[in-house]
Design an enzyme around this catalytic site. Structure first.
Site, PDB file in Angstrom:
ATOM      1  N   ARG A  53     -11.602 -23.025   5.432  1.00 38.28           N
ATOM      2  CA  ARG A  53     -13.115 -22.740   4.937  1.00 38.28           C
ATOM      3  C   ARG A  53     -14.148 -23.700   5.735  1.00 38.28           C
ATOM      4  O   ARG A  53     -15.058 -23.398   6.075  1.00 38.28           O
ATOM      5  CB  ARG A  53     -13.248 -22.514   3.547  1.00 38.28           C
ATOM      6  CG  ARG A  53     -14.633 -22.240   3.213  1.00 38.28           C
ATOM      7  CD  ARG A  53     -14.875 -21.583   1.887  1.00 38.28           C
ATOM      8  NE  ARG A  53     -14.053 -22.047   0.793  1.00 38.28           N
ATOM      9  CZ  ARG A  53     -14.087 -23.243   0.117  1.00 38.28           C
ATOM     10  NH1 ARG A  53     -15.074 -23.952   0.622  1.00 38.28           N
ATOM     11  NH2 ARG A  53     -13.385 -23.680  -0.897  1.00 38.28           N
ATOM     12  N   LYS A 203     -21.696  -7.285  18.229  1.00 35.55           N
ATOM     13  CA  LYS A 203     -22.346  -6.100  19.080  1.00 35.55           C
ATOM     14  C   LYS A 203     -21.813  -6.375  20.280  1.00 35.55           C
ATOM     15  O   LYS A 203     -20.648  -6.514  20.556  1.00 35.55           O
ATOM     16  CB  LYS A 203     -23.971  -6.115  19.116  1.00 35.55           C
ATOM     17  CG  LYS A 203     -24.437  -6.181  17.754  1.00 35.55           C
ATOM     18  CD  LYS A 203     -23.945  -4.893  16.977  1.00 35.55           C
ATOM     19  CE  LYS A 203     -24.827  -4.523  15.539  1.00 35.55           C
ATOM     20  NZ  LYS A 203     -23.949  -4.270  14.395  1.00 35.55           N
TER      21      LYS A 203
HETATM   22  N1  PLP Z   1     -29.115  -8.414  14.139  1.00 31.12           N
HETATM   23  C1  PLP Z   1     -29.305  -7.332  14.673  1.00 31.12           C
HETATM   24  C2  PLP Z   1     -30.269  -7.076  15.847  1.00 31.12           C
HETATM   25  C3  PLP Z   1     -28.523  -6.246  14.577  1.00 31.12           C
HETATM   26  O1  PLP Z   1     -28.632  -5.186  15.161  1.00 31.12           O
HETATM   27  C4  PLP Z   1     -27.626  -6.501  13.446  1.00 31.12           C
HETATM   28  C5  PLP Z   1     -26.716  -5.223  13.116  1.00 31.12           C
HETATM   29  O2  PLP Z   1     -26.747  -4.114  13.738  1.00 31.12           O
HETATM   30  C6  PLP Z   1     -27.666  -7.625  12.880  1.00 31.12           C
HETATM   31  C7  PLP Z   1     -28.515  -8.559  12.943  1.00 31.12           C
HETATM   32  C8  PLP Z   1     -26.522  -7.776  11.609  1.00 31.12           C
HETATM   33  O3  PLP Z   1     -25.207  -7.927  12.243  1.00 31.12           O
HETATM   34  P1  PLP Z   1     -23.777  -7.706  11.362  1.00 31.12           P
HETATM   35  O4  PLP Z   1     -23.837  -6.090  11.322  1.00 31.12           O
HETATM   36  O5  PLP Z   1     -22.826  -8.400  12.219  1.00 31.12           O
HETATM   37  O6  PLP Z   1     -23.944  -8.495  10.041  1.00 31.12           O
END
Ligand code: PLP
Length: 385
Positions: A53, A203
């Site tokens: 952790r 992403k």
């Molecule tokens: N920031 C953006 C621009 C996003 O598109 C997303 C998710 O779609 C997030 C943050 C949050 O990320 P996560 O889904 O990995 O928690």
């Protein structure tokens, strides 16, 4: 130079900084699933690690690579983008003031509004890229964080990071840039004055829609960074070692995937602008985008894989088109190698600034001619150029 400091970022990514495993000479790093590490007979930790952790060695290469690509001093992986973002807000003291854009990833905006409802922070939501509104909202010594998301999901609103940083720093605030839609291939917010960069690594950083992960990169190791390092270990929102390994594997092809998707997105945006079944297209690569000049100045190599457009005929028609696409999968998320479509407003719910006839596209790496043909058949009319 032998340290690779002269190498192009694409070389650093392809070779994951060129490291080989010192024990086995393996080119591909091992995965360390161990939750705990042995003490020596004197009680010390000769391996320098105690418990997963606090830090897992599988993170090291991915964190070092991301810090390098962003031009930052250090990076940390988290169990999701939301875990990375909420860790930052958790460092705030009661009553601290935050400024965020009106158009941004909706769950982070909602989370900020919930923190306000719980009496934890004060918040101003300002129009994206509006420096007059930002200047008015800044409270010297009280505003701790100015949140930037550029391009913003899903409307592709653009914020001038350098101008924002100048105003925020003058008021004693830090700038955090959610750079998920840019990746370090297209924009490096630290070069423009951001103090921290945040990613949903779920992403395009990972790029294969098979990992949930987040990351923070800091311009410098300061007291805030120390607190974030401490808090990650205490909150426990850490990434699994298998996911960290997959993320590093995905990042190796970042410089192939990102420009490819961005070039396809540009072409698709240009075709949709001229399409009789389309009301409006949101993409910073279009000369008609209100902040195209800012985007062109602070991004290079393309304008990202995400674009949105409004469908003539309203929300019901938008829903029909999303369902009629064959190649674009009707699913949430973005940044994978396969293209996705989402009718966005219902996801965000009441109060969203997103028009109810808006479809969001995440462009993958398929042949762009196939994607254009799919859009034409679903929209029911051919584009005119
Ligand atoms: N920031 C953006 C621009 C996003 O598109 C997303 C998710 O779609 C997030 C943050 C949050 O990320 P996560 O889904 O990995 O928690």
């Amino acid at each position: 130079m032998a340290d690779g400091s002269q190498d192009h970022p694409s070389t650093l990514a392809a070779q994951a900084l060129g490291r080989v495993d010192p024990d086995t000479r393996a080119i591909i790093p091992p995965i360390h699933p161990s939750a705990t590490y042995e003490r020596a007979s004197d009680g010390s930790y000769p391996g320098g690690r105690t418990y997963t952790r606090d830090h897992n060695p599988t993170y090291d290469q991915a964190e070092a690579l991301l810090a390098r690509l962003e031009g930052g001093d250090a990076a940390l992986l988290f169990s999701s983008g939301m875990a990375a973002a909420t860790t930052i807000f958790d460092t705030l003291d009661a009553g601290d003031h935050v400024i965020a854009p009106q158009q941004m990833y909706w769950t982070i905006r909602r989370w900020l509004e919930e923190l306000v409802a719980r009496g934890r922070i004060e918040l101003d939501l300002v129009p994206n890229g509006d420096h007059v509104a930002l200047k008015r909202a800044l409270r010297r010594g009280r505003t701790r964080i100015v949140w930037v998301e550029t391009p913003a999901n899903p409307t592709c609103a653009i914020t001038d990071i350098a101008a924002t940083a100048e105003l925020a720093h003058a008021a004693g605030a830090r700038v955090v840039a959610d750079s998920t839609l840019s990746t370090p291939v297209l924009c490096r917010p630290i070069e423009h004055g951001a103090d921290l960069v945040m990613h949903s690594a779920t992403k395009q950083l990972n790029g294969h829609a098979d990992v949930l992960a987040g990351a923070l990169v800091t311009a410098r190791r300061d007291d805030l960074w120390d607190r974030i390092v401490h808090d990650r270990a205490y909150r426990g929102a850490v990434l699994g070692p298998f996911e960290a390994w997959l993320l590093l594997r995905g990042m190796r092809t970042l410089f192939l995937r990102v420009p490819h998707s961005a070039a396809s997105a540009q072409l698709i945006a240009e075709r949709l602008v001229a399409h009789p079944a389309v009301v409006e297209v949101f993409y910073p690569g279009l000369a008609s985008h209100p902040d195209h000049a800012v985007a062109a100045r602070q991004m290079s190599g393309g304008f990202g894989m995400l674009l949105s457009f409004r469908v003539a005929g309203g929300a019901a028609e938008a829903r029909r088109v999303a369902g009629a696409l064959r190649l674009f999968k009707n699913a949430t998320s973005l940044g994978g190698v396969e293209s996705l479509v989402e009718h966005r407003a219902p996801v965000e719910g009441p109060g969203t600034p997103v028009p109810d006839d808006l479809l969001r596209l995440s462009i993958g790496i398929e042949a762009v001619a196939d994607l254009l043909a799919d859009l034409d058949q679903a929209l029911g009319r051919k584009s005119t150029n």
